[in-house]
Design an enzyme around this catalytic site. Structure first.
Site, PDB file in Angstrom:
ATOM      1  N   LYS A  13      34.103  36.005  39.360  1.00 46.10           N
ATOM      2  CA  LYS A  13      33.779  37.417  39.605  1.00 46.10           C
ATOM      3  C   LYS A  13      34.577  38.354  38.705  1.00 46.10           C
ATOM      4  O   LYS A  13      34.023  39.238  38.061  1.00 46.10           O
ATOM      5  CB  LYS A  13      34.039  37.789  41.082  1.00 46.10           C
ATOM      6  N   ARG A  84      34.031  41.506  51.854  1.00 50.04           N
ATOM      7  CA  ARG A  84      34.383  40.112  52.084  1.00 50.04           C
ATOM      8  C   ARG A  84      34.208  39.712  53.536  1.00 50.04           C
ATOM      9  O   ARG A  84      34.427  38.552  53.887  1.00 50.04           O
ATOM     10  CB  ARG A  84      35.854  39.938  51.721  1.00 50.04           C
ATOM     11  N   ARG A 123      43.920  28.833  36.534  1.00 49.84           N
ATOM     12  CA  ARG A 123      43.850  30.283  36.256  1.00 49.84           C
ATOM     13  C   ARG A 123      45.224  30.842  35.903  1.00 49.84           C
ATOM     14  O   ARG A 123      46.218  30.530  36.535  1.00 49.84           O
ATOM     15  CB  ARG A 123      43.284  31.004  37.480  1.00 49.84           C
ATOM     16  N   ARG A 156      49.145  33.045  39.786  1.00 49.97           N
ATOM     17  CA  ARG A 156      49.243  33.771  41.051  1.00 49.97           C
ATOM     18  C   ARG A 156      49.848  32.883  42.135  1.00 49.97           C
ATOM     19  O   ARG A 156      49.545  31.706  42.213  1.00 49.97           O
ATOM     20  CB  ARG A 156      47.836  34.229  41.484  1.00 49.97           C
ATOM     21  N   ARG A 167      42.231  29.614  51.532  1.00 45.89           N
ATOM     22  CA  ARG A 167      41.341  30.693  51.106  1.00 45.89           C
ATOM     23  C   ARG A 167      39.876  30.254  51.121  1.00 45.89           C
ATOM     24  O   ARG A 167      38.992  31.045  51.404  1.00 45.89           O
ATOM     25  CB  ARG A 167      41.750  31.179  49.711  1.00 45.89           C
TER      26      ARG A 167
HETATM   27  P1  ADP Z   1      37.259  35.182  40.785  1.00 43.37           P
HETATM   28  O1  ADP Z   1      37.496  36.607  40.386  1.00 43.37           O
HETATM   29  O2  ADP Z   1      35.886  34.947  41.340  1.00 43.37           O
HETATM   30  O3  ADP Z   1      38.326  34.646  41.671  1.00 43.37           O
HETATM   31  P2  ADP Z   1      37.978  34.529  38.009  1.00 43.37           P
HETATM   32  O4  ADP Z   1      37.113  35.403  37.166  1.00 43.37           O
HETATM   33  O5  ADP Z   1      39.392  34.912  38.175  1.00 43.37           O
HETATM   34  O6  ADP Z   1      37.284  34.299  39.448  1.00 43.37           O
HETATM   35  O7  ADP Z   1      37.860  33.059  37.415  1.00 43.37           O
HETATM   36  C1  ADP Z   1      38.598  31.963  37.954  1.00 43.37           C
HETATM   37  C2  ADP Z   1      39.107  31.082  36.816  1.00 43.37           C
HETATM   38  O8  ADP Z   1      38.016  30.384  36.206  1.00 43.37           O
HETATM   39  C3  ADP Z   1      39.786  31.848  35.689  1.00 43.37           C
HETATM   40  O9  ADP Z   1      40.845  31.052  35.205  1.00 43.37           O
HETATM   41  C4  ADP Z   1      38.690  32.030  34.629  1.00 43.37           C
HETATM   42  O10 ADP Z   1      39.216  32.084  33.304  1.00 43.37           O
HETATM   43  C5  ADP Z   1      37.868  30.773  34.835  1.00 43.37           C
HETATM   44  N1  ADP Z   1      36.417  30.968  34.663  1.00 43.37           N
HETATM   45  C6  ADP Z   1      35.678  32.052  35.004  1.00 43.37           C
HETATM   46  N2  ADP Z   1      34.362  31.844  34.760  1.00 43.37           N
HETATM   47  C7  ADP Z   1      34.263  30.576  34.255  1.00 43.37           C
HETATM   48  C8  ADP Z   1      33.161  29.770  33.811  1.00 43.37           C
HETATM   49  N3  ADP Z   1      31.881  30.207  33.856  1.00 43.37           N
HETATM   50  N4  ADP Z   1      33.435  28.525  33.353  1.00 43.37           N
HETATM   51  C9  ADP Z   1      34.723  28.061  33.327  1.00 43.37           C
HETATM   52  N5  ADP Z   1      35.802  28.778  33.739  1.00 43.37           N
HETATM   53  C10 ADP Z   1      35.567  30.023  34.196  1.00 43.37           C
HETATM   54  P1  ADP Z   2      39.870  35.643  44.481  1.00 40.20           P
HETATM   55  O1  ADP Z   2      38.780  36.314  43.716  1.00 40.20           O
HETATM   56  O2  ADP Z   2      40.531  34.550  43.737  1.00 40.20           O
HETATM   57  O3  ADP Z   2      39.458  35.250  45.854  1.00 40.20           O
HETATM   58  P2  ADP Z   2      41.071  38.242  44.867  1.00 40.20           P
HETATM   59  O4  ADP Z   2      41.895  38.657  43.725  1.00 40.20           O
HETATM   60  O5  ADP Z   2      39.725  38.853  45.034  1.00 40.20           O
HETATM   61  O6  ADP Z   2      41.007  36.672  44.800  1.00 40.20           O
HETATM   62  O7  ADP Z   2      41.862  38.479  46.231  1.00 40.20           O
HETATM   63  C1  ADP Z   2      43.185  38.018  46.400  1.00 40.20           C
HETATM   64  C2  ADP Z   2      43.633  38.288  47.833  1.00 40.20           C
HETATM   65  O8  ADP Z   2      43.618  39.711  48.083  1.00 40.20           O
HETATM   66  C3  ADP Z   2      42.736  37.700  48.921  1.00 40.20           C
HETATM   67  O9  ADP Z   2      43.048  36.359  49.217  1.00 40.20           O
HETATM   68  C4  ADP Z   2      43.032  38.648  50.097  1.00 40.20           C
HETATM   69  O10 ADP Z   2      44.281  38.351  50.689  1.00 40.20           O
HETATM   70  C5  ADP Z   2      43.167  39.987  49.400  1.00 40.20           C
HETATM   71  N1  ADP Z   2      41.867  40.681  49.319  1.00 40.20           N
HETATM   72  C6  ADP Z   2      41.156  40.978  48.189  1.00 40.20           C
HETATM   73  N2  ADP Z   2      40.007  41.598  48.496  1.00 40.20           N
HETATM   74  C7  ADP Z   2      39.969  41.697  49.853  1.00 40.20           C
HETATM   75  C8  ADP Z   2      39.030  42.224  50.787  1.00 40.20           C
HETATM   76  N3  ADP Z   2      37.888  42.790  50.388  1.00 40.20           N
HETATM   77  N4  ADP Z   2      39.332  42.131  52.097  1.00 40.20           N
HETATM   78  C9  ADP Z   2      40.482  41.589  52.528  1.00 40.20           C
HETATM   79  N5  ADP Z   2      41.398  41.060  51.707  1.00 40.20           N
HETATM   80  C10 ADP Z   2      41.159  41.108  50.381  1.00 40.20           C
END
Ligand code: ADP
Ligand code: ADP
Ligand code: ZN
Length: 211
Positions: A13, A84, A123, A156, A167
């Site tokens: 995302k 979420r 990541r 992270r 998670r």
């Molecule tokens: P989210 O915001 O949904 O948690 P991220 O954008 O942070 O996901 O992506 C999670 C990890 O996967 C990051 O290390 C990113 O560089 C990698 N990543 C994102 N999209 C892809 C993809 N299509 N193929 C392989 N790795 C990806």
């Molecule tokens: P990822 O895309 O890897 O799940 P995020 O960066 O979106 O991680 O979120 C990291 C953390 O921040 C979540 O595990 C949660 O604790 C908090 N968080 C983010 N967005 C929300 C939301 N919309 N509602 C509640 N907690 C959130």
């Protein structure tokens, strides 16, 4: 253009949100990024949020909804990591109704649990600008340094194996119901998130070009 990116943690995302923001010049509202900033700056909200985040739990709805409400605008945005929970989705609907606005599409990035673990464990994030890298799938040009700002990359705290599992459980229980919620509204678009970054990006652009 108002878009929600929905999908499990690690589905891509944040990565895709950054492309959309740059290409279409709209703002990005990433609740995870905002919360990490608050934690870094040790604000009142940050101090409250940190314990939930470190434990892999969701930050309470009221705090997050307020944070998002302050940032919604008429011009356009991509929401990343929000809503979420069903309660967050319903609150968002209420707020949008009130200002006579609506979401165009909810783009659901679908990916298997096995792939999620690989993505999250590799990541790395820039400590200064929040750019997202992956040790194998999207490595920086120079080891440990951000391509954009040369900031230091870090893992992270919540991307450690045991927190990842927690998670994922939270996602299954609290966030997955949103797929049906938006499908029923007719605005859900599914994207195969297992494809490489470029391919996912192209698919999302195709969807967005219909707006
Ligand atoms: P989210 O915001 O949904 O948690 P991220 O954008 O942070 O996901 O992506 C999670 C990890 O996967 C990051 O290390 C990113 O560089 C990698 N990543 C994102 N999209 C892809 C993809 N299509 N193929 C392989 N790795 C990806
Ligand atoms: P990822 O895309 O890897 O799940 P995020 O960066 O979106 O991680 O979120 C990291 C953390 O921040 C979540 O595990 C949660 O604790 C908090 N968080 C983010 N967005 C929300 C939301 N919309 N509602 C509640 N907690 C959130
Ligand atoms: Zn950077």
């Amino acid at each position: 253009m108002k878009i929600i990116l929905l999908g499990p943690p690690g589905s891509g995302k944040g990565t895709q949100a950054r492309f959309i923001i740059e290409k279409y010049g709209i703002s990005g509202i990433s609740t995870g990024d905002i919360l990490r900033d608050e934690v870094k700056n040790k604000t009142e909200l940050g101090l409250k949020a940190k314990e939930y985040m470190d434990a892999g739990k969701l930050v309470p709805d009221d705090l997050v909804i307020k944070m998002v409400e302050e940032r919604l605008n008429k011009e356009g945005y991509v929401l990343d990591g929000f809503p979420r929970t069903l309660s967050q989705a319903k609150s968002l609907d209420k707020i949008l109704d009130r200002i006579n606005d609506r979401i165009d599409y909810v783009i659901y990035i679908d990916i298997s649990e096995e792939e999620i673990i690989k993505r999250m464990s590799g990541r790395r994030i820039c400590k200064d600008c929040g750019s997202v890298y992956h040790l194998l799938f999207n490595p920086p040009k120079v080891d440990g340094k951000c391509d954009l700002c040369e900031g230091e990359l870090y893992q992270r705290d919540d991307d450690k194996e045991e927190t990842i599992r927690k998670r994922l459980k939270v996602y299954e229980e609290d966030t997955k119901p949103l797929i049906k919620y938006y499908k029923d509204k007719g605005i859900l678009r599914r994207v195969d998130g297992s494809k490489d970054i470029e391919e996912v990006k192209n698919t999302i652009e195709d969807i967005i070009s219909n707006i």
